[in-house]
Design an enzyme around this catalytic site. Sequence first.
Site, PDB file in Angstrom:
ATOM      1  N   TYR A  13       0.830  -1.201   0.000  1.00 52.91           N
ATOM      2  CA  TYR A  13       0.000   0.000   0.000  1.00 52.91           C
ATOM      3  C   TYR A  13       0.866   1.253   0.000  1.00 52.91           C
ATOM      4  O   TYR A  13       0.481   2.283  -0.551  1.00 52.91           O
ATOM      5  CB  TYR A  13      -0.928  -0.017   1.211  1.00 52.91           C
ATOM      6  CG  TYR A  13      -1.994   1.044   1.181  1.00 52.91           C
ATOM      7  CD1 TYR A  13      -3.059   0.958   0.285  1.00 52.91           C
ATOM      8  CD2 TYR A  13      -1.949   2.139   2.039  1.00 52.91           C
ATOM      9  CE1 TYR A  13      -4.046   1.930   0.247  1.00 52.91           C
ATOM     10  CE2 TYR A  13      -2.933   3.118   2.011  1.00 52.91           C
ATOM     11  CZ  TYR A  13      -3.978   3.000   1.105  1.00 52.91           C
ATOM     12  OH  TYR A  13      -4.956   3.975   1.073  1.00 52.91           O
ATOM     13  N   HIS A  67      -1.446  -4.767  -5.374  1.00 51.70           N
ATOM     14  CA  HIS A  67      -0.914  -4.457  -4.036  1.00 51.70           C
ATOM     15  C   HIS A  67      -1.863  -4.934  -2.952  1.00 51.70           C
ATOM     16  O   HIS A  67      -3.080  -5.082  -3.157  1.00 51.70           O
ATOM     17  CB  HIS A  67      -0.667  -2.950  -3.901  1.00 51.70           C
ATOM     18  CG  HIS A  67      -1.915  -2.149  -3.615  1.00 51.70           C
ATOM     19  ND1 HIS A  67      -2.411  -1.958  -2.340  1.00 51.70           N
ATOM     20  CD2 HIS A  67      -2.756  -1.494  -4.453  1.00 51.70           C
ATOM     21  CE1 HIS A  67      -3.502  -1.224  -2.397  1.00 51.70           C
ATOM     22  NE2 HIS A  67      -3.740  -0.926  -3.673  1.00 51.70           N
ATOM     23  N   CYS A  68      -1.297  -5.186  -1.782  1.00 51.22           N
ATOM     24  CA  CYS A  68      -2.039  -5.372  -0.540  1.00 51.22           C
ATOM     25  C   CYS A  68      -1.417  -4.434   0.472  1.00 51.22           C
ATOM     26  O   CYS A  68      -0.814  -3.420   0.091  1.00 51.22           O
ATOM     27  CB  CYS A  68      -2.018  -6.824  -0.086  1.00 51.22           C
ATOM     28  SG  CYS A  68      -0.361  -7.516   0.161  1.00 51.22           S
ATOM     29  N   MET A  69      -1.509  -4.733   1.754  1.00 51.94           N
ATOM     30  CA  MET A  69      -0.948  -3.819   2.743  1.00 51.94           C
ATOM     31  C   MET A  69       0.579  -3.834   2.728  1.00 51.94           C
ATOM     32  O   MET A  69       1.224  -2.790   2.666  1.00 51.94           O
ATOM     33  CB  MET A  69      -1.471  -4.162   4.145  1.00 51.94           C
ATOM     34  CG  MET A  69      -2.914  -3.756   4.371  1.00 51.94           C
ATOM     35  SD  MET A  69      -3.255  -2.014   4.031  1.00 51.94           S
ATOM     36  CE  MET A  69      -2.079  -1.199   5.092  1.00 51.94           C
ATOM     37  N   SER A 116      -1.429  -9.964  -2.192  1.00 52.51           N
ATOM     38  CA  SER A 116      -1.107  -9.544  -3.563  1.00 52.51           C
ATOM     39  C   SER A 116      -0.148 -10.520  -4.257  1.00 52.51           C
ATOM     40  O   SER A 116      -0.336 -10.800  -5.452  1.00 52.51           O
ATOM     41  CB  SER A 116      -0.538  -8.125  -3.566  1.00 52.51           C
ATOM     42  OG  SER A 116       0.574  -8.012  -2.713  1.00 52.51           O
TER      43      SER A 116
END
Length: 271
Positions: free
Chosen positions: A60, A125-127, A133
């Site tokens: 992120y 994306h993820c965190m 992701s």
Amino acid sequence: MRKRERENPCGVCGHYHKYEEGEVCGICGHRMPVAAEKASVHVSAFPTAILPDFLYLGSYDNASRSELLKTQGISRILNTVPACQNLYKNSFTYHCLQYDNALPFDDANQFLEQCERDKARVLVHCMSGKNRSPAIVIAYLMKSRGWRLAESYRWVKERRSSVELNEAVNQQLREYEQKIFGSMDGCDVAPPVFPSINAQPFSFGFSNVNNPVPPPAFNVGAASILSRPALDIPPHEFTFGASQLQKSCHESPLTANSTKSNGSDTPMDSA
């Protein structure tokens, strides 16, 4: 509780809010590392290129840096965390996955396939860019490239070493692999390639082992290589020691002449 000052907004979402080191941001969900962790964190501001000029993987934090994304030519973003905000809707085309437990691989693949057809660069994306992701990217490689799970995971891990899939996500990927390729015992899995038995073997100038040269036949229609021709010498003429030729050679020429001389010859000391 130590509070955040108004002049120091969150480095991820940009909002002003109260927080304590180690706590999760209530707006963007980003956890600010404590002081001990900050010294050991070395994260690139750029997302990782998985497939050059097309597929990128990041966190992120990477997704929040719009100017860096633009320098890489990224125009679309696949958000795998429903709670994360899409920060720059006027600059990028977003697709946010909606799910409860299982990751929606098919939904993500449809969006990524469209991006590839449009020749558009996309960020997944993820965190943290370590679990969800990467799983989406691995699933896309299996579906679009026909790679098995182990090969797809190795490809992503070699390019982004921070990837750490948890057991739940691993299980979902194994089930998705079985959905695409079938079970390991099925006929959809290509068998390993081994050299054929009838294939020409590699050799260093020797004859073909499939057509070996027959071994030499001993004592079949030919004399043995150990045998010698018999000597044509009568038994009474064969003697051990010097031969007749050697005996004649030891005789002096003077002696030979004296035996052949006649009675008219006069010895030298009688003269």
